[in-house]
Design a protein around this motif. Structure first.
Motif, PDB file in Angstrom:
ATOM      1  N   VAL B  39     -20.841  16.814 -31.494  1.00  0.00           N
ATOM      2  CA  VAL B  39     -20.453  17.226 -32.854  1.00  0.00           C
ATOM      3  C   VAL B  39     -19.443  18.366 -32.785  1.00  0.00           C
ATOM      4  O   VAL B  39     -19.621  19.334 -32.047  1.00  0.00           O
ATOM      5  CB  VAL B  39     -21.665  17.681 -33.692  1.00  0.00           C
ATOM      6  CG1 VAL B  39     -21.205  18.156 -35.073  1.00  0.00           C
ATOM      7  CG2 VAL B  39     -22.678  16.556 -33.855  1.00  0.00           C
ATOM      8  N   THR B  41     -17.162  21.034 -35.254  1.00  0.00           N
ATOM      9  CA  THR B  41     -17.019  21.621 -36.583  1.00  0.00           C
ATOM     10  C   THR B  41     -15.825  22.552 -36.571  1.00  0.00           C
ATOM     11  O   THR B  41     -15.845  23.599 -35.913  1.00  0.00           O
ATOM     12  CB  THR B  41     -18.292  22.414 -36.954  1.00  0.00           C
ATOM     13  OG1 THR B  41     -19.451  21.607 -36.723  1.00  0.00           O
ATOM     14  CG2 THR B  41     -18.254  22.850 -38.419  1.00  0.00           C
ATOM     15  N   HIS B  42     -14.775  22.171 -37.263  1.00  0.00           N
ATOM     16  CA  HIS B  42     -13.557  22.982 -37.324  1.00  0.00           C
ATOM     17  C   HIS B  42     -13.657  23.998 -38.461  1.00  0.00           C
ATOM     18  O   HIS B  42     -14.428  23.802 -39.398  1.00  0.00           O
ATOM     19  CB  HIS B  42     -12.334  22.071 -37.515  1.00  0.00           C
ATOM     20  CG  HIS B  42     -12.027  21.237 -36.317  1.00  0.00           C
ATOM     21  ND1 HIS B  42     -11.498  21.773 -35.158  1.00  0.00           N
ATOM     22  CD2 HIS B  42     -12.192  19.912 -36.075  1.00  0.00           C
ATOM     23  CE1 HIS B  42     -11.333  20.805 -34.262  1.00  0.00           C
ATOM     24  NE2 HIS B  42     -11.750  19.672 -34.788  1.00  0.00           N
ATOM     25  N   ALA B  45     -13.108  23.930 -43.181  1.00  0.00           N
ATOM     26  CA  ALA B  45     -13.985  23.652 -44.323  1.00  0.00           C
ATOM     27  C   ALA B  45     -14.098  22.176 -44.683  1.00  0.00           C
ATOM     28  O   ALA B  45     -14.464  21.829 -45.789  1.00  0.00           O
ATOM     29  CB  ALA B  45     -13.549  24.451 -45.563  1.00  0.00           C
ATOM     30  N   GLY B  46     -13.819  21.314 -43.762  1.00  0.00           N
ATOM     31  CA  GLY B  46     -14.065  19.892 -43.985  1.00  0.00           C
ATOM     32  C   GLY B  46     -15.432  19.511 -43.441  1.00  0.00           C
ATOM     33  O   GLY B  46     -16.226  20.377 -43.089  1.00  0.00           O
ATOM     34  N   PRO B  47     -15.698  18.217 -43.391  1.00  0.00           N
ATOM     35  CA  PRO B  47     -16.976  17.774 -42.829  1.00  0.00           C
ATOM     36  C   PRO B  47     -17.007  17.919 -41.305  1.00  0.00           C
ATOM     37  O   PRO B  47     -15.961  18.028 -40.665  1.00  0.00           O
ATOM     38  CB  PRO B  47     -17.046  16.300 -43.232  1.00  0.00           C
ATOM     39  CG  PRO B  47     -15.630  15.892 -43.444  1.00  0.00           C
ATOM     40  CD  PRO B  47     -14.877  17.116 -43.894  1.00  0.00           C
ATOM     41  N   GLN B  48     -18.201  17.927 -40.763  1.00  0.00           N
ATOM     42  CA  GLN B  48     -18.351  17.921 -39.309  1.00  0.00           C
ATOM     43  C   GLN B  48     -17.986  16.541 -38.767  1.00  0.00           C
ATOM     44  O   GLN B  48     -18.060  15.546 -39.477  1.00  0.00           O
ATOM     45  CB  GLN B  48     -19.796  18.240 -38.940  1.00  0.00           C
ATOM     46  CG  GLN B  48     -20.207  19.648 -39.368  1.00  0.00           C
ATOM     47  CD  GLN B  48     -21.644  19.963 -39.004  1.00  0.00           C
ATOM     48  OE1 GLN B  48     -22.537  19.162 -39.257  1.00  0.00           O
ATOM     49  NE2 GLN B  48     -21.874  21.135 -38.436  1.00  0.00           N
ATOM     50  N   GLN B  50     -18.804  13.724 -35.797  1.00  0.00           N
ATOM     51  CA  GLN B  50     -19.731  13.328 -34.739  1.00  0.00           C
ATOM     52  C   GLN B  50     -19.243  12.073 -34.038  1.00  0.00           C
ATOM     53  O   GLN B  50     -18.776  11.133 -34.677  1.00  0.00           O
ATOM     54  CB  GLN B  50     -21.139  13.085 -35.279  1.00  0.00           C
ATOM     55  CG  GLN B  50     -22.116  12.748 -34.134  1.00  0.00           C
ATOM     56  CD  GLN B  50     -23.561  12.813 -34.543  1.00  0.00           C
ATOM     57  OE1 GLN B  50     -23.930  12.375 -35.613  1.00  0.00           O
ATOM     58  NE2 GLN B  50     -24.397  13.376 -33.672  1.00  0.00           N
ATOM     59  N   HIS B 124     -18.483  24.669 -32.687  1.00  0.00           N
ATOM     60  CA  HIS B 124     -18.449  25.068 -34.104  1.00  0.00           C
ATOM     61  C   HIS B 124     -17.551  26.300 -34.193  1.00  0.00           C
ATOM     62  O   HIS B 124     -17.817  27.309 -33.544  1.00  0.00           O
ATOM     63  CB  HIS B 124     -19.867  25.391 -34.594  1.00  0.00           C
ATOM     64  CG  HIS B 124     -19.983  25.573 -36.078  1.00  0.00           C
ATOM     65  ND1 HIS B 124     -21.111  25.200 -36.780  1.00  0.00           N
ATOM     66  CD2 HIS B 124     -19.132  26.091 -37.000  1.00  0.00           C
ATOM     67  CE1 HIS B 124     -20.937  25.468 -38.072  1.00  0.00           C
ATOM     68  NE2 HIS B 124     -19.747  26.030 -38.232  1.00  0.00           N
TER      69      HIS B 124
END
Lengths: 152, 152
Positions: B39, B41-42, B45-48, B50, B124
């Motif tokens: 996973v 996470t940028h 502020a978008g979705p993660q 996977q 993340h």
């Protein structure tokens, strides 16, 4: 430290949610591992906090700011690595009074299995997709879209 | 997958920085574990994301946006949990041309030891403290020279 035993990472996460919602610093610290290298990263763009004292202070600051909040963990992805577990997902922050979705955080939690069950060693949360963004099916349908701010 | 073997989580992180700076998708994917539950996470502020395909697409989007960026990992805190390692710290994003610090991300990386050395399973990143914030001693007083480009 607490004598509470969490049998699974999910149980730790449920206790985290409960502590967050109730703004209970003692309950919050119970979910963390009893070690000084724990790290907490809040979505408010400040520095990361390491160690039990700093992590506690971070949460006290959150609890002073946030009230009337329900926390829903959504789209939880679970990675199991032996006695470590990683959960990634979204925290949906809902105002209790009117059920308005105030914000969505992305989060990553890292858990370790200790002699007293599972505990949190790292928590990282950050602003996620905008409230009202076309969601995936796992987004809670009952929560009304509402322009919200990212917090905790 | 690559036959590259990373002997330590630090070696993975160094390869991550190199791939990020050079905007090299193949090199970026080499640092990740060969499993579908990874996973990413940028901080935008978008979705993660996977899975290998989604993680790659996320980085392609970063590489399309960011050029001329050097990445420095600062204040790295290392948590070792057997064959898992967690690193928390700051990504300092520096414009190569004039050495200007463009942004600071907080990051959390989770690594696992595989048959082919250490690999990343979760990354993340999120906006950290503001540039110019009164820093701790570990903040770089001036950016040391080093080639590179790119950000996220």
């Amino acid at each position: 430290m607490s004598d509470k035993v969490f049998d699974t990472p999910d149980a730790v996460e449920a206790a985290y949610v409960e502590a967050f919602q109730s703004g209970d610093p003692e309950a919050m610290m119970e979910v963390w591992a009893d070690r000084e290298d724990i790290v907490c990263t809040h979505p408010v763009a400040g520095p990361q906090q390491q160690g039990k004292k700093a992590v506690l202070e971070g949460w006290l600051s959150v609890f002073a700011r946030e009230i009337d909040i329900q926390v829903l963990l959504v789209r939880v992805r679970r990675i199991r690595l032996g006695d470590t577990a990683v959960h990634c997902g979204e925290e949906h922050l809902v105002r209790t009074s009117d059920r308005a979705l105030r914000g969505i955080n992305n989060y990553t939690n890292v858990f370790t299995r200790t002699a007293k069950g599972w505990r949190l060693v790292a928590h990282h949360a950050s602003p996620g997709r905008a409230v009202g963004t076309a969601g995936e099916p796992s987004a809670p349908p009952s929560v009304p879209p509402d322009p919200g701010s990212h917090l905790h």
